[in-house]
Design a protein around this motif. Structure first.
Motif, PDB file in Angstrom:
ATOM      1  N   VAL A 288       0.831  -1.203   0.000  1.00  0.00           N
ATOM      2  CA  VAL A 288       0.000   0.000   0.000  1.00  0.00           C
ATOM      3  C   VAL A 288       0.871   1.261   0.000  1.00  0.00           C
ATOM      4  N   ARG A 289       2.158   1.075   0.128  1.00  0.00           N
ATOM      5  CA  ARG A 289       3.070   2.212   0.040  1.00  0.00           C
ATOM      6  C   ARG A 289       3.252   2.608  -1.420  1.00  0.00           C
ATOM      7  N   LEU A 290       3.483   3.885  -1.634  1.00  0.00           N
ATOM      8  CA  LEU A 290       3.744   4.378  -2.980  1.00  0.00           C
ATOM      9  C   LEU A 290       5.107   3.873  -3.458  1.00  0.00           C
ATOM     10  N   PRO A 291       5.278   3.683  -4.757  1.00  0.00           N
ATOM     11  CA  PRO A 291       6.593   3.284  -5.263  1.00  0.00           C
ATOM     12  C   PRO A 291       7.717   4.205  -4.790  1.00  0.00           C
ATOM     13  N   ALA A 292       7.421   5.496  -4.679  1.00  0.00           N
ATOM     14  CA  ALA A 292       8.434   6.446  -4.207  1.00  0.00           C
ATOM     15  C   ALA A 292       8.843   6.150  -2.766  1.00  0.00           C
ATOM     16  N   GLU A 293       7.888   5.727  -1.932  1.00  0.00           N
ATOM     17  CA  GLU A 293       8.204   5.395  -0.545  1.00  0.00           C
ATOM     18  C   GLU A 293       9.010   4.105  -0.452  1.00  0.00           C
ATOM     19  N   ILE A 294       8.667   3.121  -1.274  1.00  0.00           N
ATOM     20  CA  ILE A 294       9.433   1.872  -1.305  1.00  0.00           C
ATOM     21  C   ILE A 294      10.875   2.167  -1.716  1.00  0.00           C
ATOM     22  N   ALA A 295      11.031   2.992  -2.748  1.00  0.00           N
ATOM     23  CA  ALA A 295      12.366   3.336  -3.235  1.00  0.00           C
ATOM     24  C   ALA A 295      13.175   4.068  -2.169  1.00  0.00           C
ATOM     25  N   ALA A 296      12.543   5.011  -1.481  1.00  0.00           N
ATOM     26  CA  ALA A 296      13.256   5.789  -0.471  1.00  0.00           C
ATOM     27  C   ALA A 296      13.720   4.906   0.678  1.00  0.00           C
ATOM     28  N   GLY A 297      12.860   4.001   1.127  1.00  0.00           N
ATOM     29  CA  GLY A 297      13.253   3.099   2.203  1.00  0.00           C
ATOM     30  C   GLY A 297      14.370   2.168   1.783  1.00  0.00           C
ATOM     31  N   TYR A 298      14.281   1.643   0.575  1.00  0.00           N
ATOM     32  CA  TYR A 298      15.297   0.735   0.050  1.00  0.00           C
ATOM     33  C   TYR A 298      16.649   1.453  -0.067  1.00  0.00           C
ATOM     34  N   ALA A 299      16.645   2.661  -0.599  1.00  0.00           N
ATOM     35  CA  ALA A 299      17.880   3.427  -0.741  1.00  0.00           C
ATOM     36  C   ALA A 299      18.508   3.729   0.607  1.00  0.00           C
ATOM     37  N   ALA A 300      17.670   4.019   1.605  1.00  0.00           N
ATOM     38  CA  ALA A 300      18.191   4.330   2.936  1.00  0.00           C
ATOM     39  C   ALA A 300      18.922   3.132   3.537  1.00  0.00           C
ATOM     40  N   VAL A 301      18.417   1.936   3.282  1.00  0.00           N
ATOM     41  CA  VAL A 301      19.080   0.727   3.782  1.00  0.00           C
ATOM     42  C   VAL A 301      20.377   0.479   3.018  1.00  0.00           C
ATOM     43  N   LEU A 302      20.379   0.697   1.706  1.00  0.00           N
ATOM     44  CA  LEU A 302      21.611   0.590   0.937  1.00  0.00           C
ATOM     45  C   LEU A 302      22.674   1.535   1.477  1.00  0.00           C
ATOM     46  N   ALA A 303      22.261   2.736   1.840  1.00  0.00           N
ATOM     47  CA  ALA A 303      23.206   3.730   2.341  1.00  0.00           C
ATOM     48  C   ALA A 303      23.768   3.337   3.705  1.00  0.00           C
ATOM     49  N   PHE A 304      22.994   2.606   4.488  1.00  0.00           N
ATOM     50  CA  PHE A 304      23.441   2.215   5.826  1.00  0.00           C
ATOM     51  C   PHE A 304      24.655   1.292   5.757  1.00  0.00           C
ATOM     52  N   GLU A 305      24.731   0.459   4.726  1.00  0.00           N
ATOM     53  CA  GLU A 305      25.849  -0.476   4.591  1.00  0.00           C
ATOM     54  C   GLU A 305      26.987   0.197   3.828  1.00  0.00           C
ATOM     55  N   GLU A 306      28.026   0.619   4.554  1.00  0.00           N
ATOM     56  CA  GLU A 306      29.138   1.327   3.932  1.00  0.00           C
ATOM     57  C   GLU A 306      30.188   0.386   3.351  1.00  0.00           C
ATOM     58  N   ASP A 307      30.177  -0.888   3.739  1.00  0.00           N
ATOM     59  CA  ASP A 307      31.069  -1.862   3.123  1.00  0.00           C
ATOM     60  C   ASP A 307      30.493  -2.203   1.755  1.00  0.00           C
ATOM     61  N   PRO A 308      31.146  -1.796   0.672  1.00  0.00           N
ATOM     62  CA  PRO A 308      30.526  -1.952  -0.658  1.00  0.00           C
ATOM     63  C   PRO A 308      30.368  -3.394  -1.096  1.00  0.00           C
ATOM     64  N   ALA A 309      31.149  -4.309  -0.523  1.00  0.00           N
ATOM     65  CA  ALA A 309      31.119  -5.692  -0.972  1.00  0.00           C
ATOM     66  C   ALA A 309      30.189  -6.568  -0.135  1.00  0.00           C
ATOM     67  N   ARG A 310      29.695  -6.071   0.956  1.00  0.00           N
ATOM     68  CA  ARG A 310      28.904  -6.902   1.860  1.00  0.00           C
ATOM     69  C   ARG A 310      27.476  -7.060   1.343  1.00  0.00           C
ATOM     70  N   PRO A 311      26.988  -8.283   1.207  1.00  0.00           N
ATOM     71  CA  PRO A 311      25.621  -8.492   0.711  1.00  0.00           C
ATOM     72  C   PRO A 311      24.579  -7.849   1.616  1.00  0.00           C
TER      73      PRO A 311
END
Length: 473
Positions: A288-311
């Motif tokens: 029920v979330r907008l695609p923009a909200e899904i994208a923003a949450g996903y990007a925020a989690v990507l940003a949290f992991e600063e080790d570029p190689a870690r899955p």
């Protein structure tokens, strides 16, 4: 120059006055790898009630600040909220765009019938927000619909507004364009004699052009760019921007992120149209979330992991809704998504929405041949970091270096040291096995240029483990 092995920046060789002269050399001070702070840029539509002008990027630190800057209930506000919910420590910049002049807003309706023959409740969900209206026996459809409008008006953060007439609630998206088509509506009624029939939000058309916003931040150095829209035109503009800023001349590696709540087929088709190792899309079917909200949450989690190689497998995206079990993708559907450039999300233990495996939309090379070179989004992020580490080391060590026969060996030694340090952190591997391929040599045409070939074996993620259990009787 003062001697064959020692050069000075500030002490001239022509000094004749007696004295003891010392200068400070900081070029050798840094022996570690650079940090990898991830900065996120979100692009979102704004409302006239906001104070921040369009195409002017601004750092955002809270939900309330975003509401004031971009208008409460705007796309930019909701995206900022979703990102900060998923990662409260996020380095977030938002740039707003205005609705397109010729755009049309999405609309939907809720038609209430009555009168009520008993007491109960009428509920209306707009996205993840629900309003409830108490119904007494004898209440008319018009009264119930009017009460729903009052309840909706109190929710100022909703991405739509409501009008009511003769028992029909008409809902209109705050923004024009396809943004409003993604607003999910759902009704529930417990009052006997009453019904509330929903017509889904639709007919929003003509989206804003993202190119001016991207041009305004071309030098911003953002690592992750969140698309407010999930269509080939918008994502194509972001892909073009990423290829420019991440190229060998600009060298500001970045990744684009979008969200998709629709079917596997439509998401796979969209990913195939983008086909970029720098664009990743999170698929959360039935959200029920907008695609923009899904994208923003996903990007925020990507940003949290600063080790570029870690899955990023199993990482939770806080704030996303738990979809109905009938919407959960099967194992086969998840495999299909991963073969078609779509990152599936799943509901894990504790009703937590998690990343299954973060991949890029790149699945085929320019010849149309299947290619897994940039399958995982960690691969391009690792290459970006290796480039950053090598570039910064050479810049620090050789800011004013002369190019002599000694120079290539000195440069190669520094690059090799960087690779060894990357290997220590398990970002690259097999440095010794590949170091013969590390070549630094003079250019054949430009006498002032050195060329380097740097073999990089990136560390892969442990995504699959297979074991055989032998039964012994």
């Amino acid at each position: 120059m003062a001697s064959p092995n020692i050069s000075f920046d500030s002490i001239p060789a022509s000094i004749r006055k007696p004295g003891k002269y010392f200068e400070f050399n900081t070029k050798l001070a840094v022996r570690t790898l650079p940090g990898n702070l991830q900065k996120v840029l979100a692009i979102g539509q704004r409302l006239a009630t906001g104070t921040q002008p369009a195409l002017a990027p601004v750092d955002v630190f809270s939900d309330e600040q975003a509401a004031q800057l971009f208008g409460r209930g705007s796309a930019a506000h909701l995206m900022a909220r979703a990102a900060i919910t998923a990662n409260p420590y996020l380095q977030l910049t938002v740039i707003a765009v205005d609705d397109a002049e010729t755009a049309v807003a999405a609309t939907g309706t809720v038609t209430v019938t009555g009168p009520a023959t008993g007491a109960g409740v009428v509920s209306l969900s707009v996205g993840a927000t629900r309003v409830d209206v108490a119904v007494a026996s004898g209440d008319t459809a018009a009264a119930i619909a009017a009460a729903l409008k009052v309840a909706l008006d109190k929710k100022a953060d909703l991405p739509l507004t409501a009008t009511v007439e003769a028992g029909v609630l008409t809902l209109a998206a705050r923004h024009k364009g396809s943004f409003g088509n993604g607003i999910a509506l759902k009704s529930a009624v417990t009052a006997p004699g009453v019904s509330a029939t929903v017509v889904a939000m639709a007919h929003g058309a003509v989206d804003p052009d993202l190119a001016p916003a991207l041009a305004a931040v071309v030098a911003g150095g953002h690592n992750l760019i969140v698309s407010p829209l999930a269509d080939s035109v918008s994502l194509g503009a972001i892909r073009d921007h990423l290829e420019f800023v991440s190229g060998p001349m600009e060298q500001r590696g970045a990744v684009g992120v979008f969200g998709h709540a629709g079917s596997l087929a439509s998401g796979s088709t969209l990913a195939g149209l983008i086909n970029s190792g720098r664009v990743t899309g999170a698929w959360h079917r039935g959200s029920v979330r907008l695609p923009a909200e899904i994208a923003a949450g996903y990007a925020a989690v990507l940003a949290f992991e600063e080790d570029p190689a870690r899955p990023l497998n199993t990482l939770e995206i806080k704030g996303l809704d738990v979809t109905g079990i009938d919407q959960w993708p099967s194992r086969t559907e998840q495999e299909n998504a991963l073969y078609h450039g779509l990152t599936p999300l799943e509901v894990g233990p504790g009703d937590r929405v998690q990343i299954v495996r973060a991949i890029s939309t790149y699945t085929r090379d320019p010849q149309g041949v299947d290619d897994v070179a940039l399958l995982d989004i960690t691969t391009i992020r690792t290459l970006d970091y290796v480039r950053k580490a090598c570039r910064e080391r050479i810049s620090l060590r050789f800011p004013r270096e002369k190019l002599s026969e000694r120079t290539p060996d000195k440069v190669r030694s520094e690059l090799l040291d960087v690779l060894y340090k990357l290997e220590e952190l398990e970002i690259v591997e097999a440095v010794d096995a590949n170091k013969a391929g590390l070549i630094v040599e003079r250019d054949s045409q430009d006498v002032n240029r050195l060329d380097a070939k740097i073999p990089v074996d990136v560390v892969n993620g442990l995504h699959v483990f297979a074991g055989r259990i032998d039964l012994l009787l």
